[in-house]
Design an enzyme around this catalytic site. Structure first.
Site, PDB file in Angstrom:
ATOM      1  CD  GLU A 245     -15.918 -51.617 -51.617  1.00  0.00           C
ATOM      2  OE1 GLU A 245     -15.960 -50.398 -51.848  1.00  0.00           O
ATOM      3  OE2 GLU A 245     -16.902 -52.261 -51.205  1.00  0.00           O
ATOM      4  CB  CYS A 279     -10.708 -45.579 -53.927  1.00  0.00           C
ATOM      5  SG  CYS A 279     -10.757 -45.888 -52.164  1.00  0.00           S
TER       6      CYS A 279
HETATM    7  P1  NAD Z   1      -6.726 -53.511 -61.363  1.00  0.00           P
HETATM    8  O1  NAD Z   1      -8.154 -53.843 -61.569  1.00  0.00           O
HETATM    9  O2  NAD Z   1      -5.864 -53.353 -62.563  1.00  0.00           O
HETATM   10  O3  NAD Z   1      -6.010 -54.626 -60.476  1.00  0.00           O
HETATM   11  C1  NAD Z   1      -6.488 -54.977 -59.190  1.00  0.00           C
HETATM   12  C2  NAD Z   1      -6.092 -56.413 -58.894  1.00  0.00           C
HETATM   13  O4  NAD Z   1      -6.801 -57.291 -59.765  1.00  0.00           O
HETATM   14  C3  NAD Z   1      -4.621 -56.702 -59.108  1.00  0.00           C
HETATM   15  O5  NAD Z   1      -4.166 -57.536 -58.073  1.00  0.00           O
HETATM   16  C4  NAD Z   1      -4.606 -57.437 -60.441  1.00  0.00           C
HETATM   17  O6  NAD Z   1      -3.511 -58.287 -60.623  1.00  0.00           O
HETATM   18  C5  NAD Z   1      -5.889 -58.232 -60.333  1.00  0.00           C
HETATM   19  N1  NAD Z   1      -6.451 -58.697 -61.611  1.00  0.00           N
HETATM   20  C6  NAD Z   1      -6.301 -58.155 -62.843  1.00  0.00           C
HETATM   21  N2  NAD Z   1      -7.000 -58.864 -63.756  1.00  0.00           N
HETATM   22  C7  NAD Z   1      -7.616 -59.872 -63.083  1.00  0.00           C
HETATM   23  C8  NAD Z   1      -8.495 -60.939 -63.475  1.00  0.00           C
HETATM   24  N3  NAD Z   1      -8.878 -61.093 -64.715  1.00  0.00           N
HETATM   25  N4  NAD Z   1      -8.936 -61.773 -62.509  1.00  0.00           N
HETATM   26  C9  NAD Z   1      -8.578 -61.616 -61.221  1.00  0.00           C
HETATM   27  N5  NAD Z   1      -7.733 -60.631 -60.799  1.00  0.00           N
HETATM   28  C10 NAD Z   1      -7.270 -59.767 -61.718  1.00  0.00           C
HETATM   29  O7  NAD Z   1      -6.729 -52.208 -60.468  1.00  0.00           O
HETATM   30  P2  NAD Z   1      -5.480 -51.353 -59.973  1.00  0.00           P
HETATM   31  O8  NAD Z   1      -4.973 -50.542 -61.106  1.00  0.00           O
HETATM   32  O9  NAD Z   1      -4.541 -52.246 -59.247  1.00  0.00           O
HETATM   33  O10 NAD Z   1      -6.170 -50.428 -58.890  1.00  0.00           O
HETATM   34  C11 NAD Z   1      -6.576 -49.112 -59.097  1.00  0.00           C
HETATM   35  C12 NAD Z   1      -8.067 -49.009 -59.029  1.00  0.00           C
HETATM   36  O11 NAD Z   1      -8.538 -49.472 -57.766  1.00  0.00           O
HETATM   37  C13 NAD Z   1      -8.565 -47.576 -59.127  1.00  0.00           C
HETATM   38  O12 NAD Z   1      -9.648 -47.517 -60.018  1.00  0.00           O
HETATM   39  C14 NAD Z   1      -9.047 -47.273 -57.723  1.00  0.00           C
HETATM   40  O13 NAD Z   1     -10.060 -46.298 -57.646  1.00  0.00           O
HETATM   41  C15 NAD Z   1      -9.528 -48.593 -57.277  1.00  0.00           C
HETATM   42  N6  NAD Z   1      -9.597 -48.657 -55.830  1.00  0.00           N
HETATM   43  C16 NAD Z   1     -10.824 -48.738 -55.253  1.00  0.00           C
HETATM   44  C17 NAD Z   1     -10.929 -48.755 -53.877  1.00  0.00           C
HETATM   45  C18 NAD Z   1     -12.265 -48.851 -53.193  1.00  0.00           C
HETATM   46  O14 NAD Z   1     -12.281 -49.179 -52.017  1.00  0.00           O
HETATM   47  N7  NAD Z   1     -13.374 -48.577 -53.861  1.00  0.00           N
HETATM   48  C19 NAD Z   1      -9.777 -48.706 -53.089  1.00  0.00           C
HETATM   49  C20 NAD Z   1      -8.549 -48.607 -53.723  1.00  0.00           C
HETATM   50  C21 NAD Z   1      -8.468 -48.596 -55.095  1.00  0.00           C
END
Ligand code: NAD
Length: 507
Positions: A245, A279
């Site tokens: 997502e 999002c």
């Molecule tokens: P991010 O991708 O930076 O981090 C998300 C999670 O992934 C964190 O817990 C992070 O520690 C982890 N992570 C980072 N690198 C990783 C790796 N290599 N392997 C495994 N895990 C890893 O995203 P963010 O900045 O926390 O979130 C914001 C984004 O989320 C925005 O783009 C937003 O649109 C999106 N979002 C989408 C939805 C949806 O349902 N489509 C909902 C909420 C947020």
């Protein structure tokens, strides 16, 4: 000043988190080491073995305990979320508490039906020989990796669906909001869940990567496109099922027959809710020229009325972390330098030291500007005038993203037609920003906004393996092959499929 920092102390990584409101430290945590992740996985596997044998009634009972626990602890949960994010209490209530309880009640009521063995009636000659049913078997251990914008709900919602389907869960919450994620384990414990059924591991992306290295049986990821692609690669390597997502750049289309007042209110809340860090938030608005001026006037009027402050009853709170406010500023500066005009806002709020970006209305924007093409995730209302519905649809589809969208018109049939022509995972008509919160609906993006879907019957079942059980009424007797058996099959082919009317009955 960073909202979070990770320091190495002795052999441990220590995560410190600050409030975006006033930069006071709100928590310090030891990050999970690779050994801690391994130990959590072993405990999770052991817990799942027992949990998979429980009845659906027992699992639903746990969900009802959880509702009671969240009800009792709602003030505490909201305070933790507000400490970490600074979001106004109304948004802590609506996004985190109300949605969690709503989901729990929804799935606890429907899971017994949706996860029960499902008989499928057979077609053609097979219907005389066999029966088929589909059993929904637990997958095992589910890894749930989550972001910071809805830190409690986005962790608990996948967890409750996974647990109902008979799995154990390991959550890796965002390093920006670790305590909000830890609350999920705490609430499950308070609800008398078996030990280690739901665990939370604190740390940065490395902890998430370590978790996937240990081959959970599914990964449910919510976060950025960049990380989503890394996770897809890592899961692909071991053929671990996953759902992604990801981010969005949702378009709003305002047709010339829309209720202008409703649409203007929808534009303001769709763009500014959760300070724009949602999002399915509205990120770009296309308005037909005949109503452009009156729509704009109302949007400006309603935006001026928004209260932005550090008061808990504010309408618009801070941006949750420094990296995001840098992105917002970059998009605004880029747009201004290319000719966009700011009607209100457009800068950090000078009345606060924290990460407050003013609710902003920006016009004269084009698709050459990042504000119309990249996810901004800020309280920004970007409005573009269009000459026709077709132009609005073309521009809405001129995007790398495809998460959500919304269309405003009094003609619902036309609204549905426009909605279907937008290349996006979901779309609202005369409504906005709700798709994730509608439990009946499967939720998932297209294009770069995601893969697979969560929520609804489809989402709940995605935490199970749909295993067909084929029950023969009579043992198959195909051997020996000979001319007679060949001719029998040929005859059956002709009887059942050779005639258009018969095949419409048996097909
Ligand atoms: P991010 O991708 O930076 O981090 C998300 C999670 O992934 C964190 O817990 C992070 O520690 C982890 N992570 C980072 N690198 C990783 C790796 N290599 N392997 C495994 N895990 C890893 O995203 P963010 O900045 O926390 O979130 C914001 C984004 O989320 C925005 O783009 C937003 O649109 C999106 N979002 C989408 C939805 C949806 O349902 N489509 C909902 C909420 C947020």
């Amino acid at each position: 000043m960073g909202i979070f920092s990770i320091e190495q102390k002795d052999n441990k990584k220590i995560l410190s988190v600050k409030s975006p409101v006033d930069f006071r430290t709100v928590g310090t945590y030891e990050c999970a080491s690779t050994e801690d992740v391994k130990s959590a996985m072993q405990k999770s596997r052991d817990a799942q073995k027992h949990w998979s044998k429980t009845s659906i009634t027992e699992r639903c009972e746990l969900m009802h305990n959880l509702i009671d626990v969240i009800m009792e602890n709602q003030d505490y949960i909201m305070q933790v979320v507000m400490d970490e994010t600074g979001k106004p209490i109304q948004e802590a209530m609506s996004m985190e508490i109300y949605s969690a309880i709503d989901s729990l009640a929804f799935y606890a009521k429907r899971a017994p039906k949706w996860l029960k063995d499902e008989s499928r009636s057979m077609h053609g000659p097979m219907q005389f020989l066999k029966k088929t049913k589909v059993a929904f078997k637990p997958r095992g251990v589910i890894g749930v990796i989550t972001p910071w914008n809805g830190p409690f709900i986005l962790s608990i919602n996948p967890a409750i669906q996974a647990v109902l389907a008979g799995n154990s869960v390991i959550i890796k919450p965002s390093e920006v909001t670790p305590k909000s994620g830890m609350l999920v384990e705490e609430m499950f414990k308070k609800a008398d869940a078996p030990d280690n059924l739901v665990q939370v591991l604190i740390g940065d992306g490395q902890v998430g990567a370590d978790l996937i290295n240990l081959k959970p049986d599914k990964v449910s990821f919510t976060g950025s496109i960049k990380t989503g692609k890394l996770i897809a690669r890592q899961c692909g390597e071991s053929l671990i099922p996953f759902s992604l997502e990801l981010g969005g750049k949702d378009a709003m289309i305002v047709c010339d027959d829309a209720d202008i007042d409703d649409a203007a209110k929808g534009a303001v809340i769709g763009s500014c809710m959760n300070a724009g860090q949602y999002c399915c938030g509205t990120e770009r608005i296309y308005v037909q020229e005949s109503i452009y001026e009156s729509f704009l006037e109302k949007v400006v009027e309603y935006t001026k009325e928004l209260k932005q402050s550090d008061d808990k009853y504010a309408d618009v709170g801070p941006t949750f972390w420094d990296k995001q406010i840098d992105i917002i500023e970059d998009h605004i500066e880029d747009a201004k330098s290319k000719g966009a005009k700011i009607l209100i806002g457009g800068k950090r709020n000078p009345n606060f030291d924290g990460l407050y970006f003013e609710p902003t209305v920006i016009v004269d924007v084009t698709h050459d500007m990042k504000i119309m093409t990249d996810e901004t995730f800020g309280p920004i209302i970007s409005i573009m005038k269009v000459s026709s519905e077709d132009e609005a649809i073309r521009l809405a589809n001129d995007s790398f993203y495809g998460l959500n969208g919304n269309v405003w018109t009094k003609d619902i049939t036309k609204g549905e037609k426009i909605a279907k022509s937008i290349e996006t995972g979901a779309c609202s008509i005369n409504d906005m920003a709700m798709s994730y919160g509608v439990n009946e609906a499967p939720f998932g993006g297209v294009k770069n906004s995601g893969l697979g879907s969560v929520n609804g019957k489809e989402g709940l079942r995605s935490y199970a393996h749909a295993m067909p059980l084929i029950i023969g009424k009579k043992p198959a007797a195909l051997y020996p092959y000979n001319e007679k058996s060949f001719n029998q099959m040929k005859g059956a082919l002709k009887i059942f499929w050779g005639n258009k009317f018969v095949r419409k009955i048996f097909g």
